[in-house]
Design a protein around this motif. Structure first.
Motif, PDB file in Angstrom:
ATOM      1  N   GLN A 378       0.832  -1.215   0.000  1.00 54.73           N
ATOM      2  CA  GLN A 378       0.000   0.000   0.000  1.00 54.73           C
ATOM      3  C   GLN A 378       0.861   1.257   0.000  1.00 54.73           C
ATOM      4  O   GLN A 378       0.536   2.248  -0.667  1.00 54.73           O
ATOM      5  CB  GLN A 378      -0.934  -0.020   1.210  1.00 54.73           C
ATOM      6  CG  GLN A 378      -2.074  -1.024   1.032  1.00 54.73           C
ATOM      7  CD  GLN A 378      -3.000  -1.063   2.242  1.00 54.73           C
ATOM      8  OE1 GLN A 378      -2.541  -0.971   3.378  1.00 54.73           O
ATOM      9  NE2 GLN A 378      -4.295  -1.216   1.980  1.00 54.73           N
ATOM     10  N   ASP A 379       1.939   1.199   0.742  1.00 48.67           N
ATOM     11  CA  ASP A 379       2.851   2.346   0.774  1.00 48.67           C
ATOM     12  C   ASP A 379       3.417   2.609  -0.620  1.00 48.67           C
ATOM     13  O   ASP A 379       3.388   3.740  -1.123  1.00 48.67           O
ATOM     14  CB  ASP A 379       3.966   2.074   1.788  1.00 48.67           C
ATOM     15  CG  ASP A 379       4.952   3.235   1.883  1.00 48.67           C
ATOM     16  OD1 ASP A 379       4.512   4.408   1.802  1.00 48.67           O
ATOM     17  OD2 ASP A 379       6.164   2.977   2.028  1.00 48.67           O
ATOM     18  N   LEU A 380       3.917   1.547  -1.262  1.00 49.29           N
ATOM     19  CA  LEU A 380       4.452   1.697  -2.624  1.00 49.29           C
ATOM     20  C   LEU A 380       3.374   2.259  -3.556  1.00 49.29           C
ATOM     21  O   LEU A 380       3.610   3.198  -4.312  1.00 49.29           O
ATOM     22  CB  LEU A 380       4.899   0.342  -3.177  1.00 49.29           C
ATOM     23  CG  LEU A 380       6.209  -0.272  -2.706  1.00 49.29           C
ATOM     24  CD1 LEU A 380       6.453  -1.582  -3.463  1.00 49.29           C
ATOM     25  CD2 LEU A 380       7.374   0.684  -2.932  1.00 49.29           C
ATOM     26  N   SER A 381       2.183   1.663  -3.475  1.00 45.53           N
ATOM     27  CA  SER A 381       1.133   1.993  -4.433  1.00 45.53           C
ATOM     28  C   SER A 381       0.594   3.405  -4.221  1.00 45.53           C
ATOM     29  O   SER A 381       0.049   4.007  -5.151  1.00 45.53           O
ATOM     30  CB  SER A 381      -0.014   0.985  -4.333  1.00 45.53           C
ATOM     31  OG  SER A 381       0.481  -0.317  -4.532  1.00 45.53           O
ATOM     32  N   SER A 382       0.759   3.915  -3.010  1.00 46.62           N
ATOM     33  CA  SER A 382       0.246   5.268  -2.740  1.00 46.62           C
ATOM     34  C   SER A 382       1.008   6.315  -3.560  1.00 46.62           C
ATOM     35  O   SER A 382       0.550   7.432  -3.726  1.00 46.62           O
ATOM     36  CB  SER A 382       0.360   5.583  -1.247  1.00 46.62           C
ATOM     37  OG  SER A 382       1.718   5.770  -0.882  1.00 46.62           O
ATOM     38  N   HIS A 383       2.171   5.942  -4.072  1.00 39.97           N
ATOM     39  CA  HIS A 383       2.967   6.859  -4.875  1.00 39.97           C
ATOM     40  C   HIS A 383       2.735   6.692  -6.376  1.00 39.97           C
ATOM     41  O   HIS A 383       3.302   7.434  -7.168  1.00 39.97           O
ATOM     42  CB  HIS A 383       4.465   6.655  -4.603  1.00 39.97           C
ATOM     43  CG  HIS A 383       4.860   6.971  -3.191  1.00 39.97           C
ATOM     44  ND1 HIS A 383       4.721   6.073  -2.158  1.00 39.97           N
ATOM     45  CD2 HIS A 383       5.378   8.092  -2.643  1.00 39.97           C
ATOM     46  CE1 HIS A 383       5.157   6.611  -1.038  1.00 39.97           C
ATOM     47  NE2 HIS A 383       5.554   7.844  -1.297  1.00 39.97           N
ATOM     48  N   THR A 384       1.985   5.666  -6.759  1.00 40.99           N
ATOM     49  CA  THR A 384       1.854   5.355  -8.191  1.00 40.99           C
ATOM     50  C   THR A 384       0.399   5.059  -8.542  1.00 40.99           C
ATOM     51  O   THR A 384      -0.466   5.045  -7.659  1.00 40.99           O
ATOM     52  CB  THR A 384       2.690   4.091  -8.554  1.00 40.99           C
ATOM     53  OG1 THR A 384       2.007   2.928  -8.056  1.00 40.99           O
ATOM     54  CG2 THR A 384       4.087   4.142  -7.968  1.00 40.99           C
ATOM     55  N   ASP A 385       0.162   4.774  -9.820  1.00 38.41           N
ATOM     56  CA  ASP A 385      -1.175   4.346 -10.224  1.00 38.41           C
ATOM     57  C   ASP A 385      -1.240   2.830 -10.412  1.00 38.41           C
ATOM     58  O   ASP A 385      -1.989   2.324 -11.249  1.00 38.41           O
ATOM     59  CB  ASP A 385      -1.628   5.082 -11.485  1.00 38.41           C
ATOM     60  CG  ASP A 385      -0.717   4.793 -12.678  1.00 38.41           C
ATOM     61  OD1 ASP A 385       0.371   4.208 -12.472  1.00 38.41           O
ATOM     62  OD2 ASP A 385      -1.096   5.146 -13.807  1.00 38.41           O
TER      63      ASP A 385
END
Lengths: 450, 450
Positions: A378-385
């Motif tokens: 979730q942390d990674l994905s919060s920066h990307t689409d």
């Protein structure tokens, strides 16, 4: 000038990165020039089966640890790309557990839409021999075409290491192991259970893979299979013909002594002792080292090499979520490459790594480990689409699987789980796993109505 | 300035070169600075046994193909250094056939006198990753310390490649081989016969090593052993439980089809299909390729790389005379390095290589092959002060061995041959080879009065 990126490895991680870059380009982004180097003749990484062991057809170390009769050891519902449901790929509901060919088919299918564009970016049968950081910036990457044997050295601005970490076996030693008269083989070289039929086999290592191989041998008629654990007994009700033992202390010929002082004789030893981070093409200052961890040493966000942020790693993390984890890392890496995710300064990176590491040390069991990796995704994905994974739902499916495994390790693969993406309940495979269903893609699909 | 030479590999060839250089230095010669790189933790090359297969303790491909119970497959009298008799080394007469440890002890003993000086020149557990020819002359050699993982790149004037060619197995393929249910293992990964006990085994390849492994399996209780030959049947009277078959055409599950249309079922396949020249640290223009020949392509005098005479090879030749051949090459290489043997111009080198190659094509059997390699050793030695080998006498011993092998492949290792150096007749080992005598050095030596 357009940046040049060397991507080393075209397994699921590398494929995800190439796809993510193609999607960004479609959406109008200026993307760097990527050259991907793949030692194998095809993409798919570990999912390619090589009957050979030791050296591949080019004389390189065999990459894959795949074996015949491999069915995934967690339900497909835990590995499902949110934007690419299994139902859609196969055009039907299939079982929760897939044989290797079906899984590979799904992974390749996910990139089918962009395959015509990204495949030409990959140099197959090409080994990277050395990556040299240049004083003026960038890297000199020396690679060798394994067919023509031609080597070239080219300059790149960045390097993405996506070679995986299940290719170089870790073989610890024990006193007297050299006196053991039977075969001592690492799981990496295991291909089929038949050589173990009628034998008393010691499986060293109790990870899921160790469990699976022990079961494969039992199913195929090994006389007896003992699994030696390192830390604590497994939560498994062993069927007749299987048992477990504490850590191996040493060998004296065929006799093995365990940590509790007990001894037993074996005909063969199968080492499920894991793999090592091994990057023989990287200088030490760029090479990840250490054990297989949820938060590997020295990687900011598990992706960016702290000591030199021009180097990225994909798939270097211990894998619970597997494909969706790799995809989240690939999107994150892409956005680092595109400058969309700024890499903070050293101090901030260090603080973030320390926080994740500290959190990792507090993991006290599978639920906490799943929550940890879910939060990381979730942390990674919060920066990307990156397509969003319902990490809580996937974690619940994991724990269902775990309970099923504890209940009966022989039948857990016959269970049906529900997709967290589509809500579809998996179909039942008519042949129980213990009856060794045919594992070809064709035969597998015949079992399910389209 | 003193020339710098990178020696890659400290097996018998590299050890011979280091020793030859030390002798020259003792005699007053100005010798170049040599840095030797050895991937293993000790010298001895193939003679070091690793119980591991696949990856060694550093994660590098296992170098040695050695196995337990290996006894040399030709008499020691064919491998004897003229200046270092076996009698002198062991302080007694021993048998013609030695177990691995005894052979290794002899090879290490030969360099004992200079060991204190040459061992420090060797960087053990150090892998050469890449050799880059430099535009200004010389080579940049990048090596990695496998313990500290530190990589360094250093400049050398010349490179001597002595990595051998029995470390990277050649694994050809056959239709359907991936359907074979049992183990398909290359001889490089063979360590002991026990895994084959009670099994029907197909040994592919009928070289001396293939013969030896077939016999090892038979001796240890394989149910049946078939050896598949490529060219023609072997001159062997097969005992009950062994036979041979022509070339393998393909596999269908456990059933194997041979070139004569016959079929048979097997439980395991052992590939004695040889090795490949494999130099993953060399650019193509410096890397020897092609089959294992008495006159390898592109090497003047079997030692000097024609396309770039600053590169030398040791031990790249097909070996009949083994140790004495390697020693003759090492002395020759040394004298090339010292400038004592001038390297002629391209045309003259080419003419010499062509002449030897042409002569090689006329070899019509073992006597001619032995005469060829004997003449080659004499040619090399005529340029150096290498200890002189009585090549005719050694060839006669070879042919005696061959006759004994044809007569009874089970008992040829019990024969006694006479040293061509000292005239000593070998002692008799009281335990016939078929009864599997203890192969440790200590137990072996106990069998002979000092």
């Amino acid at each position: 000038m357009r940046e040049r990126v060397a991507l080393i490895g075209a397994g699921p991680s590398g494929m995800s990165l190439l796809r993510a870059l193609a999607l960004a380009e479609d959406a109008g982004a200026a993307v760097p020039e990527v050259v991907a180097f793949e030692r194998q003749d095809d993409w798919g990484g570990q999912w390619n089966l090589d009957w050979r062991t030791g050296a591949d057809r080019h004389g390189e170390p065999v990459h894959s640890a795949m074996y015949r009769d491999l069915w995934i050891n967690g339900p497909k519902e835990c590995m499902e790309y949110p934007d690419y449901p299994f139902d859609a790929h196969f055009g039907r509901a299939v079982s929760s557990y897939l044989p290797r060919e079906a899984m590979r088919d799904y992974i390749v299918g996910r990139v089918a839409e962009v395959a015509g564009r990204i495949r030409p970016e990959i140099r197959f049968a090409t080994a990277v021999r050395w990556v040299q950081p240049l004083e003026g910036g960038g890297f000199a990457v020396t690679s060798e075409d394994l067919v023509t044997r031609e080597a070239v050295t080219e300059r790149f601005d960045r390097v993405v290491v996506a070679t995986g970490h299940f290719h170089t076996p870790h073989l610890p030693s024990w006193p007297g192991v050299e006196t053991f008269p039977g075969q001592v083989q690492h799981a990496h070289d295991y291909r089929s259970p038949e050589p173990y039929t009628g034998r008393r086999v010691l499986v060293v290592g109790s990870s899921y893979s160790g469990q699976d191989l022990a079961l494969q041998l039992h199913r195929a008629g090994a006389a007896h299979v003992t699994t030696a654990y390192r830390a604590r007994p497994q939560d498994i009700a062993w069927p007749a013909g299987m048992d477990e033992a504490p850590e191996v202390q040493g060998f004296d010929g065929a006799e093995v002594t365990f940590a509790d002082g007990s001894t037993a004789e074996y005909d063969a030893v199968l080492l499920c002792t894991g793999y090592r981070h091994h990057y023989p093409f990287l200088p030490r200052e760029l090479a990840l080292a250490g054990p297989n961890l949820l938060a590997p040493f020295g990687l900011w966000k598990g992706v960016v090499w702290h000591a030199d942020p021009r180097v990225l790693y994909l798939g270097a993390t211990q894998q619970l979520f597997t494909l969706t984890l790799l995809d989240a890392q690939a999107f994150f890496a892409r956005d680092v490459l595109l400058g969309r995710v700024p890499v903070p300064d050293e101090e901030e990176r260090r603080a973030d790594m320390d926080a994740w590491f500290e959190r990792m040390t507090r993991i006290d069991g599978p639920p906490a480990a799943l929550a940890y990796q879910g939060a990381y995704i979730q942390d990674l994905s919060s920066h990307t689409d990156c397509p969003e994974v319902d990490v809580e739902a996937v974690a619940r499916t994991f724990l269902e699987m775990r309970d099923a495994r504890i209940e009966d390790v022989r039948t857990f693969r016959d269970r049906r789980h529900r997709s967290t993406v589509t809500g579809t309940l998996a179909a039942a495979h008519p042949v129980p796993w213990m009856d060794r269903p045919d594992d070809s893609l064709e035969e597998y699909l015949h079992r399910f109505p389209a």
